[in-house]
Design a protein around this motif. Structure first.
Motif: not given
Length: 185
Positions: A72-77
């Motif tokens: 999720p962090v990679k996707a948001l970033t």
């Protein structure tokens, strides 16, 4: 703009986007930006979010502090950064919104510009009206355990004439980092 004097945006304004894609930035927002003549614009939910350079740097730092290998962090970033564009405020107080961002946010000729504390957002009037209706309904339907108006903040220092605050016992804390956890033993 120095970090301690962060821009604060509030209020709702209706503006027209001209044929070239330029949007007037409300005068109050330009004053909040101070000497900054640039904003970083990205797609957020159903609108465009515009951040001062200092606030964008703060957002980048927050994202960088999150677990780097979390999906999720990679996707948001990726989504926030890949859709971001530096937009210069011209001498007439307008920003040129990139066509791809205008299209993604469903922006046509009319726009609603909304201050949201650390950023301002640009919405299509239809999307904004829908958001307001749904949000008002949500707030009517759910208490959200929010006390409104907010209670007054507790004093941060000792109150003159009051006894000193007790020092908590080391046994009162479990050491787990969870203040709600039950004590050991």
């Amino acid at each position: 703009m120095e970090y301690s004097k962060r821009a604060v945006f509030k209020g709702t304004y209706r503006h027209r986007i001209d044929a070239k894609g330029r949007l007037p930035v409300p005068a109050a927002f330009r004053r909040s930006l101070g000497d900054d003549r640039q904003v970083v614009v990205t797609l957020l939910d159903q609108c465009l979010a515009a951040y001062s350079p200092g606030e964008w740097a703060r957002l980048e730092a927050q994202l960088a502090a999150l677990p780097a290998f979390s999906k999720p962090v990679k996707a948001l970033t990726r989504l926030l950064a890949s859709r971001a564009a530096d937009c210069e405020i011209d001498v007439q107080g307008r920003i040129l919104l990139p066509p791809s961002l205008r299209q993604s946010a469903g922006l046509g000729r009319d726009a609603v510009v909304v201050g949201v504390l650390n950023r301002f957002e640009v919405w299509s009037p239809e999307s904004w009206d829908t958001f307001v209706r749904e949000s008002e309904r949500l707030l009517d339907d759910v208490s959200l355990d929010i006390q409104w108006p907010l209670p007054a903040a507790a004093p941060t220092g000792p109150v003159p004439g009051s006894p000193p605050a007790p020092i908590p016992s080391p046994k009162a804390h479990s050491g787990t980092g969870d203040p709600q956890a039950k004590p050991n033993g």
